[in-house]
Design an enzyme around this catalytic site. Structure first.
Site, short mmCIF file in Angstrom:
data_model
loop_
_atom_site.label_atom_id
_atom_site.label_comp_id
_atom_site.label_asym_id
_atom_site.label_seq_id
_atom_site.Cartn_x
_atom_site.Cartn_y
_atom_site.Cartn_z
CE LYS A 198 -2.83 3.16 0.46
NZ LYS A 198 -4.20 3.50 0.40
CB CYS A 252 -3.34 9.21 0.40
SG CYS A 252 -5.06 9.34 0.85
#
Ligand code: SAJ
Length: 403
Positions: A198, A252
């Protein structure tokens, strides 16, 4: 019999996940410690600027989704709470995840599964989560979210997923649940691999945006059109350069690469350089704004207006946004009273903020486009007589300044 799922954290990941699980026949309770969020969901006041969210909400309600401020006894917990980073050492701040897992551990029964969806740095589960459930028969897993704000529902349904677990049996159980709504490939692996994957995905994008931003600076210095160069270069079958912009925001892409820099100082070199380039862009926009002011004989900074406060187009999220970064560095330079407007932001974020587009335009001569919301693209008539600095290359007018 269906497994009961308790989704913890009803933000931009947890809420759509809970809703889509319910819509697809799972028994779901959504939990958030913020009672306003829960009350609004119970009353049906959802204010989420994503296509299809209203319909999804109503179909989940028809399937009896429940909302609560309390953690519930369930077979599966899906944790989707924020993971910020610590500003001083750039490491993940796992406090929210740790607190969520502690609260789950207080009420859950043995053999339940806790799936962490929040983005965490590689090793976080071993370091911070495993010790919390040490003597218990609780199964841990990591299914990092991958959906992009602005296209959440489509990506929830279509993106492939990674599921990391200690035991293949548990990974498969989670896969079965996710495959009720996800049509993409669902890959099962171990937890540390899922954690790393991720962070690597978001870091890859950050590095690629940094390359585009560095090109913008080089082309400015060489007096070349960076967009034309990228357009031509991208016609090569193996080249795909992203789009330069005023910086990288959001919680993010501008955050996750720091997890690797924080944990692997000395090894994460390109990653660190990319972060620095992207973080330098708001400053670059300011310098370019001064140049344009000189060129256009604009001396009054209060006649300069920055359009857009969010971190990207057509979302209402301002976290780490380039405009906020720019306003922060302006404080250092005491640049004066520039004006700011964003159609998605109805509360006060900064001084000299406008809530009415027309009034904002009346009060400025130089318009700096920081975010390419649809509104600005659809307002060419209103802005065509301004001096325009378009950092996103979104407006098509004869004389526009670019990065
Ligand atoms: N940006 C550019 N140029 C580009 C693309 C983006 O300047 O060519 C800027 C945007 O304007 C924004 C920032 O980068 O300020 C990040 O925006 P984004 O649209 O690239 O990504 P996010 O942060 O909205 O979502 C990302 C996605 N990750 C990847 O594409 C690898 C999403 O799939 C993740 O789920 C999400 O991060 C997350 O939550 O981790």
């Amino acid at each position: 019999m269906n497994k009961l799922i308790n989704v913890i954290g009803l933000g931009y990941i947890g809420l759509p996940t809970a809703l889509i699980l319910a819509e697809n026949g799972n028994d779901v309770i959504g939990t958030d410690y913020n009672s306003t969020v829960v009350d609004n969901l119970i009353k049906g006041n959802i204010d989420f600027p994503e296509k299809g969210m209203n319909e999804l909400y109503h179909s989940a309600v028809r399937k009896n989704i429940e909302f609560s401020t309390e953690y519930k006894k369930a077979d599966v917990y899906i944790v989707a709470v924020p993971t910020p980073y610590e500003k001083n050492n750039k490491k993940v701040d796992a406090t929210y995840v740790v607190n969520a897992v502690k609260s789950i551990a207080e009420i859950c029964e043995d053999d339940c599964i806790i799936v962490i969806e929040s983005t965490i740095s590689p090793g976080t589960i071993d370091r911070y989560i495993r010790p919390l459930i040490n003597n218990r028969r609780i199964n841990l897993a990591h299914a990092p979210e991958r959906i992009i704000p602005g296209n959440i529902i489509k990506e929830l349904t279509e993106n492939s997923r990674t599921i990391g677990a200690d035991l293949p049996k548990i990974a498969n159980e989670i896969k079965n649940i996710y495959s009720t709504f996800c049509n993409g490939n669902i890959i099962t692996t171990d937890i540390r691999t899922a954690e790393m994957t991720k962070v690597v995905e978001n870091t890859f994008r950050d590095i690629n945006i940094a390359f585009a931003n560095e090109l913008a600076k080089i082309c400015r210095s060489a007096n070349l059109d960076v967009y034309e160069i990228i357009k031509i270069a991208n016609m090569h079958p193996r080249v795909n350069i992203l789009t330069p912009g005023p910086g990288v925001g959001g919680h993010c892409i501008s955050v996750d690469p720091w997890f690797l820099v924080g944990d692997y100082p000395g090894l994460a070199n390109i990653i660190l350089a990319a972060r620095k380039i992207n973080d330098s862009m708001p400053e670059f926009v300011l310098e370019r704004t001064s140049e344009i002011m000189k060129e256009e004989n604009i001396t009054d900074t209060s006649r300069v207006g920055f359009y857009g406060l969010t971190y990207k187009e057509n979302v209402d999220d301002i976290r780490e946004s380039p405009t906020l970064q720019l306003l922060d560095s302006m404080k250092k330079h005491l640049c004066g009273q520039i004006k700011v407007y964003d159609p998605y932001i109805k509360y006060e974020v900064t001084a000299n903020q406008y809530y009415d587009f027309d009034k904002f335009l009346d009060d400025i001569d130089l318009l700096v486009i920081m975010v390419g919301h649809d509104e600005i693209k659809d307002s060419l008539d209103k802005i065509k007589n301004k001096v325009i600095f378009d950092t996103r290359n979104v407006v098509n007018l004869p004389k526009v300044y670019h990065l």
